[in-house]
Design a protein around this motif. Structure first.
Motif, PDB file in Angstrom:
ATOM      1  N   ARG A  38      39.866  25.754  35.617  1.00 36.73           N
ATOM      2  CA  ARG A  38      39.403  27.057  36.689  1.00 36.73           C
ATOM      3  C   ARG A  38      39.967  28.332  36.341  1.00 36.73           C
ATOM      4  O   ARG A  38      41.333  28.224  36.008  1.00 36.73           O
ATOM      5  CB  ARG A  38      39.842  26.737  38.136  1.00 36.73           C
ATOM      6  CG  ARG A  38      39.339  27.644  38.813  1.00 36.73           C
ATOM      7  CD  ARG A  38      39.203  27.111  40.258  1.00 36.73           C
ATOM      8  NE  ARG A  38      40.520  26.872  41.197  1.00 36.73           N
ATOM      9  CZ  ARG A  38      40.704  26.356  42.187  1.00 36.73           C
ATOM     10  NH1 ARG A  38      39.610  26.105  42.973  1.00 36.73           N
ATOM     11  NH2 ARG A  38      41.962  26.152  42.717  1.00 36.73           N
ATOM     12  N   ILE A  39      39.233  29.455  35.834  1.00 40.23           N
ATOM     13  CA  ILE A  39      39.655  30.414  35.335  1.00 40.23           C
ATOM     14  C   ILE A  39      39.556  31.654  36.394  1.00 40.23           C
ATOM     15  O   ILE A  39      38.744  31.960  37.213  1.00 40.23           O
ATOM     16  CB  ILE A  39      38.755  31.259  34.233  1.00 40.23           C
ATOM     17  CG1 ILE A  39      38.967  29.900  33.056  1.00 40.23           C
ATOM     18  CG2 ILE A  39      39.159  32.329  33.788  1.00 40.23           C
ATOM     19  CD1 ILE A  39      37.847  29.746  32.095  1.00 40.23           C
ATOM     20  N   LYS A  40      40.658  32.737  36.619  1.00 39.86           N
ATOM     21  CA  LYS A  40      40.422  33.751  37.244  1.00 39.86           C
ATOM     22  C   LYS A  40      39.818  34.791  36.325  1.00 39.86           C
ATOM     23  O   LYS A  40      40.357  35.263  35.317  1.00 39.86           O
ATOM     24  CB  LYS A  40      41.992  34.282  37.800  1.00 39.86           C
ATOM     25  CG  LYS A  40      41.736  35.595  38.664  1.00 39.86           C
ATOM     26  CD  LYS A  40      42.983  36.064  39.315  1.00 39.86           C
ATOM     27  CE  LYS A  40      42.959  37.297  40.054  1.00 39.86           C
ATOM     28  NZ  LYS A  40      44.278  37.869  40.612  1.00 39.86           N
ATOM     29  N   VAL A  41      38.590  35.112  36.605  1.00 38.49           N
ATOM     30  CA  VAL A  41      37.863  36.192  35.661  1.00 38.49           C
ATOM     31  C   VAL A  41      38.216  37.527  36.104  1.00 38.49           C
ATOM     32  O   VAL A  41      38.084  37.886  37.094  1.00 38.49           O
ATOM     33  CB  VAL A  41      36.323  36.062  35.775  1.00 38.49           C
ATOM     34  CG1 VAL A  41      35.472  36.859  34.971  1.00 38.49           C
ATOM     35  CG2 VAL A  41      35.955  34.511  35.694  1.00 38.49           C
ATOM     36  N   GLY A  71      33.015  36.949  29.270  1.00 38.58           N
ATOM     37  CA  GLY A  71      34.110  37.325  30.196  1.00 38.58           C
ATOM     38  C   GLY A  71      35.495  36.877  29.557  1.00 38.58           C
ATOM     39  O   GLY A  71      35.545  36.480  28.377  1.00 38.58           O
ATOM     40  N   GLY A  72      36.514  37.536  30.281  1.00 41.50           N
ATOM     41  CA  GLY A  72      37.933  37.109  29.858  1.00 41.50           C
ATOM     42  C   GLY A  72      38.782  36.922  31.193  1.00 41.50           C
ATOM     43  O   GLY A  72      38.460  37.767  32.243  1.00 41.50           O
ATOM     44  N   GLY A  73      39.707  35.990  31.250  1.00 39.95           N
ATOM     45  CA  GLY A  73      40.549  35.887  32.557  1.00 39.95           C
ATOM     46  C   GLY A  73      41.698  35.003  32.107  1.00 39.95           C
ATOM     47  O   GLY A  73      42.186  34.865  30.912  1.00 39.95           O
ATOM     48  N   VAL A  74      42.269  34.673  33.331  1.00 43.82           N
ATOM     49  CA  VAL A  74      43.409  33.764  33.167  1.00 43.82           C
ATOM     50  C   VAL A  74      43.408  32.672  33.671  1.00 43.82           C
ATOM     51  O   VAL A  74      42.645  32.333  34.923  1.00 43.82           O
ATOM     52  CB  VAL A  74      44.651  34.620  33.667  1.00 43.82           C
ATOM     53  CG1 VAL A  74      45.850  34.008  33.871  1.00 43.82           C
ATOM     54  CG2 VAL A  74      44.696  35.998  33.070  1.00 43.82           C
ATOM     55  N   VAL A  75      43.852  31.344  33.055  1.00 49.07           N
ATOM     56  CA  VAL A  75      43.680  30.028  33.634  1.00 49.07           C
ATOM     57  C   VAL A  75      44.590  29.931  34.873  1.00 49.07           C
ATOM     58  O   VAL A  75      45.565  30.135  34.982  1.00 49.07           O
ATOM     59  CB  VAL A  75      44.233  29.013  32.900  1.00 49.07           C
ATOM     60  CG1 VAL A  75      44.344  27.631  33.359  1.00 49.07           C
ATOM     61  CG2 VAL A  75      43.458  28.949  31.323  1.00 49.07           C
ATOM     62  N   GLN A 150      34.554  36.001  40.762  1.00 49.83           N
ATOM     63  CA  GLN A 150      36.155  36.234  40.182  1.00 49.83           C
ATOM     64  C   GLN A 150      36.697  34.892  39.965  1.00 49.83           C
ATOM     65  O   GLN A 150      37.923  35.084  39.427  1.00 49.83           O
ATOM     66  CB  GLN A 150      36.712  36.753  41.705  1.00 49.83           C
ATOM     67  CG  GLN A 150      36.027  38.059  41.849  1.00 49.83           C
ATOM     68  CD  GLN A 150      36.582  38.724  43.258  1.00 49.83           C
ATOM     69  OE1 GLN A 150      37.134  37.827  44.247  1.00 49.83           O
ATOM     70  NE2 GLN A 150      36.820  40.096  43.233  1.00 49.83           N
ATOM     71  N   TYR A 151      36.453  33.784  40.301  1.00 51.58           N
ATOM     72  CA  TYR A 151      36.777  32.649  39.777  1.00 51.58           C
ATOM     73  C   TYR A 151      35.619  31.452  39.091  1.00 51.58           C
ATOM     74  O   TYR A 151      34.651  31.491  39.880  1.00 51.58           O
ATOM     75  CB  TYR A 151      37.606  31.658  40.854  1.00 51.58           C
ATOM     76  CG  TYR A 151      38.840  32.442  41.218  1.00 51.58           C
ATOM     77  CD1 TYR A 151      39.202  33.220  42.221  1.00 51.58           C
ATOM     78  CD2 TYR A 151      40.267  31.844  40.436  1.00 51.58           C
ATOM     79  CE1 TYR A 151      40.347  33.850  42.430  1.00 51.58           C
ATOM     80  CE2 TYR A 151      41.465  32.294  40.799  1.00 51.58           C
ATOM     81  CZ  TYR A 151      41.466  33.418  41.686  1.00 51.58           C
ATOM     82  OH  TYR A 151      42.762  33.938  41.979  1.00 51.58           O
ATOM     83  N   VAL A 375      32.680  45.050  33.234  1.00 47.84           N
ATOM     84  CA  VAL A 375      32.819  44.989  34.703  1.00 47.84           C
ATOM     85  C   VAL A 375      34.337  44.669  35.220  1.00 47.84           C
ATOM     86  O   VAL A 375      34.904  43.443  34.777  1.00 47.84           O
ATOM     87  CB  VAL A 375      31.948  44.048  35.378  1.00 47.84           C
ATOM     88  CG1 VAL A 375      32.091  43.821  36.888  1.00 47.84           C
ATOM     89  CG2 VAL A 375      30.728  44.255  35.011  1.00 47.84           C
ATOM     90  N   ASP A 376      34.784  45.303  35.943  1.00 50.81           N
ATOM     91  CA  ASP A 376      36.397  44.864  36.367  1.00 50.81           C
ATOM     92  C   ASP A 376      36.100  44.178  37.677  1.00 50.81           C
ATOM     93  O   ASP A 376      35.544  44.543  38.625  1.00 50.81           O
ATOM     94  CB  ASP A 376      37.140  46.373  36.784  1.00 50.81           C
ATOM     95  CG  ASP A 376      38.412  46.012  37.249  1.00 50.81           C
ATOM     96  OD1 ASP A 376      39.296  46.918  37.310  1.00 50.81           O
ATOM     97  OD2 ASP A 376      38.800  44.625  37.795  1.00 50.81           O
ATOM     98  N   MET A 377      36.304  42.873  37.477  1.00 57.23           N
ATOM     99  CA  MET A 377      36.106  41.938  38.712  1.00 57.23           C
ATOM    100  C   MET A 377      37.056  41.880  39.894  1.00 57.23           C
ATOM    101  O   MET A 377      36.772  41.285  40.756  1.00 57.23           O
ATOM    102  CB  MET A 377      36.158  40.684  38.072  1.00 57.23           C
ATOM    103  CG  MET A 377      35.040  40.121  37.017  1.00 57.23           C
ATOM    104  SD  MET A 377      33.267  40.306  37.420  1.00 57.23           S
ATOM    105  CE  MET A 377      33.117  38.682  38.494  1.00 57.23           C
ATOM    106  N   SER A 378      37.869  42.588  39.587  1.00 59.09           N
ATOM    107  CA  SER A 378      38.983  42.757  40.773  1.00 59.09           C
ATOM    108  C   SER A 378      38.742  43.555  41.793  1.00 59.09           C
ATOM    109  O   SER A 378      39.220  43.657  42.912  1.00 59.09           O
ATOM    110  CB  SER A 378      40.273  43.243  40.210  1.00 59.09           C
ATOM    111  OG  SER A 378      40.224  44.524  39.935  1.00 59.09           O
TER     112      SER A 378
END
Ligand SMILES: NC(=O)C1=CN([C@@H]2O[C@H](COP(=O)(O)OP(=O)(O)OC[C@H]3O[C@@H](n4cnc5c(N)ncnc54)[C@H](OP(=O)(O)O)[C@@H]3O)[C@@H](O)[C@H]2O)C=CC1
Ligand SMILES: N[C@@H](CCC(=O)N[C@@H](CSC=O)C(=O)NCC(=O)O)C(=O)O
Ligand SMILES: [Zn+2]
Ligand SMILES: [Zn+2]
Length: 379
Positions: A38-41, A71-75, A150-151, A375-378
């Protein structure tokens, strides 16, 4: 508070049906199952293939769905059996998986992987189910990535960790367009120094092909687009020539290219998705050895055609998916090339928006003046 093992509620841009705008919704994202991540995008770019599927032209298009694949994110969390990424890693989801065990991955002949492609094409995880729900309805996954949430949850074969030195709002472009174009030139076509090249269609993908051909020291990099506005970008990427086929008089683009290159090109590339352009690209190749590489995505029902004689006399037609790049093995190398200044990414980001205004991003992409919108997903 830890979200590990829990269902997450977050924002996502949902495509409820073909031909309708995306809708900002609160969705739930279930925890990763075995062999899932699961990734926080944090960032996603928009690609014309997202637009293609949303339009209804994609034969694999199914709705409702969470689109997005660059996309790019954090695990955020990992399921049982995941060893190649860990919580906190910076990652890029991969729409072309790499399991390293299937017939395709072990063939040494292709970057296409068979591990999850069948379920991916149906919009579900490898176990046949979805991790997304909205208003009680199940939402489908897209290209194994679904970065407009976002996830997201992806197969462990569909994600690669990258160095934290690379900003994710830039590195996300390697999730599709840039890797596709650069790899098509340097891997699929394997352009050699001194060879001549022509690239039809100068969006982010075509410009990345230009970059790849220049990196391989092609002697001619002829950039072709019906939009004069693309010339400056093409020359900035190192194109030697620019042609707008609409401005030619008494000569077809094929005739013009054959005249310019003493018989035709060593390599041509289609980055438009237009089957007529694909034919032009093939027929502009040099007799005996010219190779044309199709990258563009054509709508359902569209077919390519040419006289068999074009192939009998030595021209070759091939395709390229994700630039022939094996994402888990080779994308980190492209990140290194970016950090070393060998591969440009920042130049392609012409627009920015936020998740809450993602539809503006789609308008930018349709304007013809946008290469990539991040796109800034936050927000
Ligand atoms: N195979 C793969 O792995 C991948 C394929 N793709 C596909 O690659 C294609 C390109 O993607 P992307 O760069 O984002 O798309 P863009 O739409 O940004 O670029 C396409 C470019 O082609 C131009 N064009 C349109 N018609 C012609 C023509 N007849 N002759 C010359 N140029 C023309 C367009 O000009 P104008 O703007 O004026 O229309 C535009 O500049 C798309 O089909 C996309 O779906 C994308 C990623 C991966
Ligand atoms: N579902 C579409 C597939 C169109 C296509 O060719 N997709 C490209 C990637 S496009 C990314 O922006 C690709 O690499 N396909 C390989 C694959 O395994 O799908 C259709 O059916 O037209
Ligand atoms: Zn894409
Ligand atoms: Zn595989």
């Amino acid at each position: 508070m830890s979200t590990v093992g829990k269902t997450i509620t977050c924002q996502a841009a949902v495509a409820w049906e073909a031909g309708k705008p995306l809708s900002l919704e609160e969705i739930t994202v279930d925890p990763p199952q075995k062999d899932e991540v699961r990734i926080k995008v944090l960032y996603t770019a928009l690609c014309h293939t997202d637009i293609f599927t949303l339009s209804g032209d994609d034969p694999e298009g199914a709705f409702p769905v969470v689109l997005g694949h660059e996309g790019g994110g954090v695990v955020e969390s990992i399921g049982e059996g995941v060893t190649d990424v860990k919580v906190g890693d910076h990652v890029v989801p991969l729409y072309t998986a790499e399991c390293r065990q299937c017939k395709f991955c072990t063939s040494g002949k292709t970057n296409l992987c068979g591990a999850v492609r069948a379920t991916q094409g149906k919009g579900v995880m490898p176990d046949g189910t979805s991790r997304f729900k909205c208003k009680g309805k199940e939402l489908l996954h897209f290209m194994g990535c679904s970065t407009f949430s976002q996830y997201t949850v992806v197969s462990k074969h569909s994600v690669v960790a990258i160095t934290e030195k690379a900003p994710l709002d830039k590195a996300c472009l390697l999730g599709c367009g840039l890797t596709t174009g650069y790899g098509a030139a340097t891997k699929t076509a394997n352009v050699q120094a001194g060879e001549t090249t022509a690239i039809f269609g100068l969006g982010a993908v075509g410009l990345a092909v230009v970059q790849g051909a220049v990196a391989r020291k092609a002697s001619r990099v002829i950039a072709i687009d019906t939009n004069d506005g693309k010339e400056s970008w093409a020359r900035k990427m190192g194109a030697t020539d620019f042609i707008n086929p609409m401005k030619l008089e008494g000569q077809s683009i094929v005739e013009k290219l054959i005249e310019m290159t003493d018989g035709g090109l060593d390599h041509t590339f289609d980055c438009t998705g237009n089957v007529n352009v694909m034919r032009q690209a093939l027929e502009a190749c040099h007799k005996g050895w010219g190779v044309s590489t199709i990258i563009g995505v054509a709508a359902a029902g569209k077919e390519i055609s040419t006289r068999p004689f074009q192939l009998v006399t030595g021209r070759k037609w091939q395709g390229s998916a994700f630039g022939g790049v094996k994402g888990r093995s080779e994308l980190p190398g492209l990140v290194d090339d970016y950090l070393a200044g060998k591969l440009s990414i920042d130049d392609y980001i012409t627009h920015n928006t936020t998740l809450s205004e993602i539809s503006k991003g789609f308008e930018y992409m349709k304007s013809g003046e946008c290469l990539r919108c991040v796109v800034d997903m936050s927000k």
